[in-house]
Motif scaffolding. Structure first.
Motif, PDB file in Angstrom:
ATOM      1  N   LEU A  94      43.596  55.232  53.002  1.00 22.77           N
ATOM      2  CA  LEU A  94      42.398  54.975  52.197  1.00 22.77           C
ATOM      3  C   LEU A  94      42.487  55.714  50.866  1.00 22.77           C
ATOM      4  N   ASP A  95      43.007  56.953  50.904  1.00 17.85           N
ATOM      5  CA  ASP A  95      43.159  57.753  49.692  1.00 17.85           C
ATOM      6  C   ASP A  95      44.101  57.066  48.696  1.00 17.85           C
ATOM      7  N   ASN A  96      45.237  56.540  49.180  1.00 12.89           N
ATOM      8  CA  ASN A  96      46.174  55.853  48.287  1.00 12.89           C
ATOM      9  C   ASN A  96      45.549  54.613  47.661  1.00 12.89           C
ATOM     10  N   VAL A  97      44.833  53.848  48.451  1.00 10.88           N
ATOM     11  CA  VAL A  97      44.200  52.635  47.943  1.00 10.88           C
ATOM     12  C   VAL A  97      43.128  52.989  46.911  1.00 10.88           C
ATOM     13  N   GLN A  98      42.311  53.994  47.212  1.00 12.78           N
ATOM     14  CA  GLN A  98      41.255  54.405  46.271  1.00 12.78           C
ATOM     15  C   GLN A  98      41.850  54.937  44.967  1.00 12.78           C
ATOM     16  N   SER A 103      42.995  54.121  39.261  1.00 13.06           N
ATOM     17  CA  SER A 103      43.998  54.132  38.194  1.00 13.06           C
ATOM     18  C   SER A 103      44.069  52.801  37.460  1.00 13.06           C
ATOM     19  N   GLY A 104      43.374  51.791  37.965  1.00 11.73           N
ATOM     20  CA  GLY A 104      43.347  50.507  37.283  1.00 11.73           C
ATOM     21  C   GLY A 104      44.055  49.384  38.000  1.00 11.73           C
ATOM     22  N   ALA A 105      44.482  49.610  39.240  1.00 15.01           N
ATOM     23  CA  ALA A 105      45.185  48.557  39.983  1.00 15.01           C
ATOM     24  C   ALA A 105      44.256  47.388  40.281  1.00 15.01           C
ATOM     25  N   SER A 106      44.813  46.195  40.174  1.00 14.76           N
ATOM     26  CA  SER A 106      44.095  44.965  40.512  1.00 14.76           C
ATOM     27  C   SER A 106      44.268  44.621  41.978  1.00 14.76           C
ATOM     28  N   ALA A 107      45.396  45.078  42.560  1.00 14.07           N
ATOM     29  CA  ALA A 107      45.712  44.771  43.957  1.00 14.07           C
ATOM     30  C   ALA A 107      46.607  45.856  44.523  1.00 14.07           C
ATOM     31  N   PHE A 108      46.671  45.930  45.852  1.00 14.11           N
ATOM     32  CA  PHE A 108      47.474  46.921  46.570  1.00 14.11           C
ATOM     33  C   PHE A 108      48.239  46.185  47.657  1.00 14.11           C
ATOM     34  N   VAL A 109      49.570  46.359  47.687  1.00 16.80           N
ATOM     35  CA  VAL A 109      50.404  45.706  48.687  1.00 16.80           C
ATOM     36  C   VAL A 109      51.151  46.779  49.465  1.00 16.80           C
ATOM     37  N   VAL A 110      51.145  46.633  50.786  1.00 15.22           N
ATOM     38  CA  VAL A 110      51.791  47.605  51.662  1.00 15.22           C
ATOM     39  C   VAL A 110      53.214  47.156  51.987  1.00 15.22           C
ATOM     40  N   LYS A 111      54.154  48.128  51.903  1.00 18.26           N
ATOM     41  CA  LYS A 111      55.530  47.881  52.345  1.00 18.26           C
ATOM     42  C   LYS A 111      55.572  48.088  53.855  1.00 18.26           C
ATOM     43  N   PRO A 112      56.333  47.325  54.602  1.00 22.83           N
ATOM     44  CA  PRO A 112      57.112  46.178  54.129  1.00 22.83           C
ATOM     45  C   PRO A 112      56.183  45.006  53.821  1.00 22.83           C
ATOM     46  N   PHE A 113      56.495  44.292  52.765  1.00 21.25           N
ATOM     47  CA  PHE A 113      55.655  43.185  52.329  1.00 21.25           C
ATOM     48  C   PHE A 113      56.321  41.870  52.697  1.00 21.25           C
ATOM     49  N   ASN A 114      55.547  40.818  52.624  1.00 17.29           N
ATOM     50  CA  ASN A 114      56.092  39.474  52.809  1.00 17.29           C
ATOM     51  C   ASN A 114      55.612  38.608  51.651  1.00 17.29           C
ATOM     52  N   ALA A 115      56.142  37.421  51.580  1.00 17.16           N
ATOM     53  CA  ALA A 115      55.815  36.532  50.463  1.00 17.16           C
ATOM     54  C   ALA A 115      54.324  36.246  50.383  1.00 17.16           C
ATOM     55  N   ALA A 116      53.678  36.028  51.514  1.00 15.88           N
ATOM     56  CA  ALA A 116      52.252  35.704  51.506  1.00 15.88           C
ATOM     57  C   ALA A 116      51.432  36.830  50.883  1.00 15.88           C
ATOM     58  N   LYS A 117      51.751  38.074  51.230  1.00 15.64           N
ATOM     59  CA  LYS A 117      51.019  39.225  50.663  1.00 15.64           C
ATOM     60  C   LYS A 117      51.257  39.340  49.165  1.00 15.64           C
ATOM     61  N   LEU A 118      52.500  39.142  48.740  1.00 12.23           N
ATOM     62  CA  LEU A 118      52.809  39.236  47.310  1.00 12.23           C
ATOM     63  C   LEU A 118      52.104  38.156  46.509  1.00 12.23           C
ATOM     64  N   ILE A 119      52.167  36.939  46.994  1.00 15.63           N
ATOM     65  CA  ILE A 119      51.555  35.826  46.259  1.00 15.63           C
ATOM     66  C   ILE A 119      50.039  35.975  46.236  1.00 15.63           C
ATOM     67  N   ALA A 120      49.448  36.468  47.331  1.00 19.12           N
ATOM     68  CA  ALA A 120      48.006  36.722  47.345  1.00 19.12           C
ATOM     69  C   ALA A 120      47.643  37.772  46.299  1.00 19.12           C
ATOM     70  N   ALA A 121      48.474  38.817  46.159  1.00 20.21           N
ATOM     71  CA  ALA A 121      48.216  39.852  45.147  1.00 20.21           C
ATOM     72  C   ALA A 121      48.330  39.280  43.739  1.00 20.21           C
ATOM     73  N   VAL A 122      49.345  38.454  43.498  1.00 15.86           N
ATOM     74  CA  VAL A 122      49.509  37.816  42.190  1.00 15.86           C
ATOM     75  C   VAL A 122      48.317  36.905  41.900  1.00 15.86           C
TER      76      VAL A 122
END
Length: 136
Positions: A94-98, A103-122
């Motif tokens: 929660l601390d990392n996401v907050q 800091s201005g992030a529009s989205a947060f993706v957790v490793k390991p990621f997959n294509a669906a998570k990346l495209i959703a963030a984009v």
């Protein structure tokens, strides 16, 4: 709602100190027709690249040398207020996401990621900060 002729109208910069992660991000993004215009292995270089290339979206790893992802995000938000910033981390506390959001992030993706998570963030970045070609 804005529509794009091609996804490769969307320019992306990838910043991660791990070359394998950068390669995986590049492959997944290019496989979905996004245009990867630059890569960096540290936060300072990521800011320099974004300042010169003016991408629509940047992927920033939290744990990088010189400037961490949150520090780079803050600088980028000042330099390029409309840029979509996706923070990537293996730790989804929660601390990392907050911190990423502050800091201005529009989205947060957790490793390991997959294509669906990346495209959703984009897609989230595009929805909240459409590229200049798609604005008014």
């Amino acid at each position: 709602m804005a529509h794009f002729k091609k996804r490769n109208d969307i320019k992306v910069v990838i910043a991660d100190d791990d070359a394998t992660t950068r390669a995986a991000l590049r492959f997944l993004l290019q496989d979905h027709f996004y245009s990867v215009v630059g890569e960096a292995s540290d936060g300072e270089r990521a800011v320099e690249l974004c300042a010169s290339l003016k991408p629509d979206i940047v992927f920033l790893d939290i744990d990088m040398p010189k400037l961490n992802g949150n520090q780079a995000a803050q600088k980028l938000r000042e330099l390029l207020p409309a840029i979509g910033i996706v923070v990537v981390s293996a730790l989804s506390t929660l601390d990392n996401v907050q911190q990423a959001r502050q800091s201005g992030a529009s989205a947060f993706v957790v490793k390991p990621f997959n294509a669906a998570k990346l495209i959703a963030a984009v897609d989230n970045c595009i929805k909240n900060n459409p590229p200049p070609a798609a604005r008014g």
